[in-house]
Design a protein around this motif. Structure first.
Motif, PDB file in Angstrom:
ATOM      1  N   MET A  22       0.829  -1.216   0.000  1.00  0.00           N
ATOM      2  CA  MET A  22       0.000   0.000   0.000  1.00  0.00           C
ATOM      3  C   MET A  22       0.859   1.260   0.000  1.00  0.00           C
ATOM      4  O   MET A  22       0.565   2.219  -0.719  1.00  0.00           O
ATOM      5  CB  MET A  22      -0.945   0.015   1.199  1.00  0.00           C
ATOM      6  CG  MET A  22      -2.156  -0.863   1.030  1.00  0.00           C
ATOM      7  SD  MET A  22      -3.473  -0.606   2.254  1.00  0.00           S
ATOM      8  CE  MET A  22      -2.595  -0.341   3.763  1.00  0.00           C
ATOM      9  N   GLU A  25       2.394   1.619  -3.457  1.00  0.00           N
ATOM     10  CA  GLU A  25       1.366   1.999  -4.425  1.00  0.00           C
ATOM     11  C   GLU A  25       1.003   3.479  -4.284  1.00  0.00           C
ATOM     12  O   GLU A  25       0.961   4.218  -5.272  1.00  0.00           O
ATOM     13  CB  GLU A  25       0.115   1.142  -4.235  1.00  0.00           C
ATOM     14  CG  GLU A  25      -1.008   1.520  -5.199  1.00  0.00           C
ATOM     15  CD  GLU A  25      -2.281   0.743  -4.944  1.00  0.00           C
ATOM     16  OE1 GLU A  25      -3.102   0.662  -5.876  1.00  0.00           O
ATOM     17  OE2 GLU A  25      -2.487   0.236  -3.821  1.00  0.00           O
ATOM     18  N   ASP A  26       0.752   3.930  -3.059  1.00  0.00           N
ATOM     19  CA  ASP A  26       0.408   5.343  -2.828  1.00  0.00           C
ATOM     20  C   ASP A  26       1.494   6.273  -3.345  1.00  0.00           C
ATOM     21  O   ASP A  26       1.228   7.268  -4.012  1.00  0.00           O
ATOM     22  CB  ASP A  26       0.176   5.615  -1.341  1.00  0.00           C
ATOM     23  CG  ASP A  26      -1.111   5.002  -0.813  1.00  0.00           C
ATOM     24  OD1 ASP A  26      -1.958   4.573  -1.636  1.00  0.00           O
ATOM     25  OD2 ASP A  26      -1.275   4.947   0.421  1.00  0.00           O
ATOM     26  N   THR A  27       2.748   5.941  -3.041  1.00  0.00           N
ATOM     27  CA  THR A  27       3.884   6.758  -3.479  1.00  0.00           C
ATOM     28  C   THR A  27       3.961   6.824  -4.999  1.00  0.00           C
ATOM     29  O   THR A  27       4.132   7.910  -5.579  1.00  0.00           O
ATOM     30  CB  THR A  27       5.198   6.183  -2.913  1.00  0.00           C
ATOM     31  OG1 THR A  27       5.142   6.247  -1.482  1.00  0.00           O
ATOM     32  CG2 THR A  27       6.401   6.946  -3.426  1.00  0.00           C
ATOM     33  N   CYS A  30       1.075   8.797  -6.604  1.00  0.00           N
ATOM     34  CA  CYS A  30       1.321  10.236  -6.412  1.00  0.00           C
ATOM     35  C   CYS A  30       2.421  10.756  -7.341  1.00  0.00           C
ATOM     36  O   CYS A  30       2.415  11.922  -7.715  1.00  0.00           O
ATOM     37  CB  CYS A  30       1.691  10.531  -4.961  1.00  0.00           C
ATOM     38  SG  CYS A  30       0.282  10.414  -3.838  1.00  0.00           S
TER      39      CYS A  30
END
Length: 129
Positions: A22, A25-27, A30
């Protein structure tokens, strides 16, 4: 009229630790990438067959199919596929045992990693040589 934009680079992220996956993925989302997450090599092959990735980001030690086998399988059909390996157990000879003579770019990051280093590694492997 706007010029057509290029689609974002599609990353297949394969990591068996859900919290780590997670965060990565978020990084990456973004940073402007499109990301598909799976948690083992078998599911990664299925996901790639449905939606071909531009880059593989994988752990090495995972259940069902490890990262080395996954890299061999994907690069077997797509030599030169860019790969970033993120692992807590790097091979003694670094990327040499994973690369196996394939011309594609590969980076090896050893956990724990910074998310900034992850983005730099991804950008490096997708740059033209």
């Amino acid at each position: 009229m706007n010029a057509p934009s290029t689609p974002p680079v599609h990353i297949l992220l394969v990591e068996d630790e859900a919290v780590v996956a997670m965060a990565m993925e978020d990084t990456l989302v973004c940073a402007g990438f499109r990301v598909t997450v799976t948690h083992n090599g078998r599911d990664a092959l299925e996901a790639d067959a449905k939606d071909r990735a531009d880059l593989l980001l994988t752990d090495l030690r995972m259940p069902i199919m490890d990262g080395k086998v996954l890299i061999q399988r994907l690069r077997g059909g797509r030599p030169g596929l860019p790969v970033v390996v993120v692992t807590g157990t790097p091979p003694e000879d670094g990327v040499a045992s994973i690369q196996r003579g394939d011309p594609g770019r590969m980076r090896l990051l050893v956990k724990p990693i910074s998310m900034a280093d992850l983005v730099v590694a991804v950008q490096w492997v997708i740059e033209p040589a």
